[in-house]
Design a protein around this motif. Structure first.
Motif, PDB file in Angstrom:
ATOM      1  N   ASP A  87      17.251   6.580 -44.462  1.00  0.00           N
ATOM      2  CA  ASP A  87      17.472   7.728 -43.305  1.00  0.00           C
ATOM      3  C   ASP A  87      18.310   7.128 -42.327  1.00  0.00           C
ATOM      4  O   ASP A  87      18.634   8.121 -41.630  1.00  0.00           O
ATOM      5  CB  ASP A  87      16.071   8.310 -42.954  1.00  0.00           C
ATOM      6  CG  ASP A  87      15.292   7.279 -42.149  1.00  0.00           C
ATOM      7  OD1 ASP A  87      15.761   6.213 -41.749  1.00  0.00           O
ATOM      8  OD2 ASP A  87      14.154   7.722 -41.726  1.00  0.00           O
TER       9      ASP A  87
ATOM     10  N   THR B 147      14.838   4.741 -39.409  1.00  0.00           N
ATOM     11  CA  THR B 147      13.677   4.008 -39.766  1.00  0.00           C
ATOM     12  C   THR B 147      13.653   2.554 -39.869  1.00  0.00           C
ATOM     13  O   THR B 147      14.397   2.329 -40.856  1.00  0.00           O
ATOM     14  CB  THR B 147      12.648   5.042 -40.311  1.00  0.00           C
ATOM     15  OG1 THR B 147      12.466   6.143 -40.000  1.00  0.00           O
ATOM     16  CG2 THR B 147      11.134   4.302 -40.307  1.00  0.00           C
ATOM     17  N   GLU B 148      12.957   1.752 -39.210  1.00  0.00           N
ATOM     18  CA  GLU B 148      12.984   0.583 -39.682  1.00  0.00           C
ATOM     19  C   GLU B 148      11.489   0.233 -40.297  1.00  0.00           C
ATOM     20  O   GLU B 148      10.375   0.644 -39.779  1.00  0.00           O
ATOM     21  CB  GLU B 148      12.999  -0.591 -38.338  1.00  0.00           C
ATOM     22  CG  GLU B 148      14.377  -0.611 -37.868  1.00  0.00           C
ATOM     23  CD  GLU B 148      14.474  -1.616 -36.808  1.00  0.00           C
ATOM     24  OE1 GLU B 148      13.646  -1.901 -36.557  1.00  0.00           O
ATOM     25  OE2 GLU B 148      15.802  -1.835 -36.374  1.00  0.00           O
ATOM     26  N   ILE B 149      11.584  -0.353 -41.318  1.00  0.00           N
ATOM     27  CA  ILE B 149      10.321  -0.783 -42.193  1.00  0.00           C
ATOM     28  C   ILE B 149      10.216  -2.008 -42.377  1.00  0.00           C
ATOM     29  O   ILE B 149      11.321  -2.824 -42.748  1.00  0.00           O
ATOM     30  CB  ILE B 149      10.347   0.127 -43.585  1.00  0.00           C
ATOM     31  CG1 ILE B 149      10.445   1.577 -43.200  1.00  0.00           C
ATOM     32  CG2 ILE B 149       9.005  -0.070 -44.205  1.00  0.00           C
ATOM     33  CD1 ILE B 149      10.782   2.419 -44.546  1.00  0.00           C
TER      34      ILE B 149
ATOM     35  N   ALA C 182      15.618   1.915 -43.303  1.00  0.00           N
ATOM     36  CA  ALA C 182      15.155   2.764 -44.263  1.00  0.00           C
ATOM     37  C   ALA C 182      16.493   3.544 -44.631  1.00  0.00           C
ATOM     38  O   ALA C 182      17.420   3.687 -43.747  1.00  0.00           O
ATOM     39  CB  ALA C 182      13.962   3.603 -43.786  1.00  0.00           C
TER      40      ALA C 182
ATOM     41  N   SER D  62       7.588   7.482 -48.895  1.00  0.00           N
ATOM     42  CA  SER D  62       7.847   8.285 -47.431  1.00  0.00           C
ATOM     43  C   SER D  62       7.817   9.708 -48.090  1.00  0.00           C
ATOM     44  O   SER D  62       7.541  10.593 -47.401  1.00  0.00           O
ATOM     45  CB  SER D  62       9.008   7.785 -46.746  1.00  0.00           C
ATOM     46  OG  SER D  62       9.310   8.489 -45.662  1.00  0.00           O
TER      47      SER D  62
END
Length: 374
Positions: free
Chosen positions: A321, A324-326, A319, A368
């Motif tokens: 940021d 985070t992994e999505i 992601a 998000s």
């Protein structure tokens, strides 16, 4: 008529003056630009390091090929285990194949060490070595594609087109080599036709260097973007460093092979009879720049197997940021395949802003932010 490439001695007389070799006997058919000449020299005047009758020029080392064949076999087995463990056959499966090719190449060279007058073994060994190293290069293409999928919004090229684009370039290089090599090897052709073959081989070798430079530039551009946007976590940085090191090993080896060929192609019996390049006369260049550098490459990929640091699923991306992994829908390019092949950077899309439509990561980022505000 006597075969000009065979060493012949008159054993019927004991006179030292009869123990002579022709200029054409001094060099094997490895150097096609050197042709028979009428001048005669004493056997004692042979160039230093030359092994009479050897198609390699020197007498190949008999122990080193066995050692490297065993080492590459061990590395190949480890690669196979790692691919099985991390379920990464698609991305890293070529590493095992490359190791196997190097095993075959060194085994063939070992045979040549005991039969260094056998042209067939020499050709087989040379061809397998020339095939084996580019397989590691192909593995790097798959690796870069996988890296680009991980942070798709920073990718300068469609991740799925890395392999097709660079393999396409390699295919073109292969065509140049395939057309040029037979011309160089065929002594029945005219000098002008042989020169065309040499030019094609030189172009192929130089294009290979240009291809690697372009590959590294794409990788560096991607890393720069990740660094600027704060999306360069430790796992991604590690894989990129490994990729740079692997490319460096392969590039040094390619430069060595390029210099070797240019030196061989420029030989002329009338001017260079006793001035053959050091690169061609000394075997240690091969053991350092081919064997050791390629072994360092395969060990590097054993120690830092890329699949240890990247998600197994290429739909999982980082992601914006940077933490985070999505799991998203995946990076898709709905253009015609031929268009994506000839325009992998989507230059037309950049001009028309057509590429704005596939930025799924921005949708995820907005979703998000909305969730956080609630």
């Amino acid at each position: 008529m006597e075969d000009p490439v065979q060493i012949r001695r008159d054993t019927r007389t004991a006179s030292p003056r009869d123990d002579v070799l022709s200029i054409s006997d001094l060099y094997s058919t490895k150097w096609r630009s050197i042709k028979p000449h009428a001048k005669r020299v004493q056997a004692s005047d042979l160039p230093e390091g030359y092994a009479p009758g050897s198609v390699w020029y020197y007498a190949p080392n008999k122990g080193a090929p066995i050692a490297f064949a065993v080492l590459f076999a061990i590395s190949g087995v480890v690669h196979a285990y790692q691919c099985f463990r991390y379920k990464s056959w698609k991305v890293a499966g070529m590493l095992s194949w490359a190791s196997l090719l190097f095993v075959a190449a060194f085994v063939t060279r070992e045979l040549g060490a005991y039969n260094y007058d056998d042209l067939g073994i020499f050709i087989a060994s040379s061809v397998i070595f020339l095939i084996a190293a580019p397989v590691y290069e192909g593995a790097n293409y798959f690796l870069l594609g996988r890296i680009l999928y991980y942070v798709p919004y920073n990718s300068p090229i469609h991740p799925g087109r890395v392999v097709s684009t660079f393999l396409g370039i390699d295919l073109f290089i292969g065509v140049l080599t395939g057309v040029g090599a037979p011309r160089v090897a065929n002594s029945n052709l005219s000098d002008s036709e042989i020169e065309v073959g040499k030019s094609l081989l030189k172009a192929a070798l130089l294009l290979q260097l240009v291809s690697m430079f372009s590959f590294v530039c794409i990788t560096a551009r991607y890393q720069y973007r990740c660094s600027k946007t704060g999306t360069l976590p430790k796992n991604l940085k590690t894989v990129l460093i490994v990729l740079y090191m692997s490319c460096s090993f392969i590039t040094v080896r390619t430069i060595y092979r390029t210099v070797e060929y240019f030196e061989a192609a420029s030989l002329n019996v009338y001017a260079d009879t006793f001035n053959i390049s050091t690169v061609l006369k000394h075997e240690w260049f091969f053991w350092v720049f081919e064997a050791m550098f390629m072994f360092a490459n395969t060990v590097l990929l054993n120690l830092f197997h890329p699949s240890r640091y990247l998600p197994k699923n290429n739909k999982i991306y980082l992601a914006q940021d940077g933490v985070t992994e999505i799991e998203g829908p995946g990076y898709e390019d709905k253009r015609n395949f031929l268009l994506t092949l000839f325009d992998p950077f989507d230059v037309v899309g950049l001009i028309t802003k057509r590429n704005e439509k596939e930025k799924f990561w921005e949708k995820e980022h907005k979703a998000s932010q909305s969730a956080d505000s609630v």
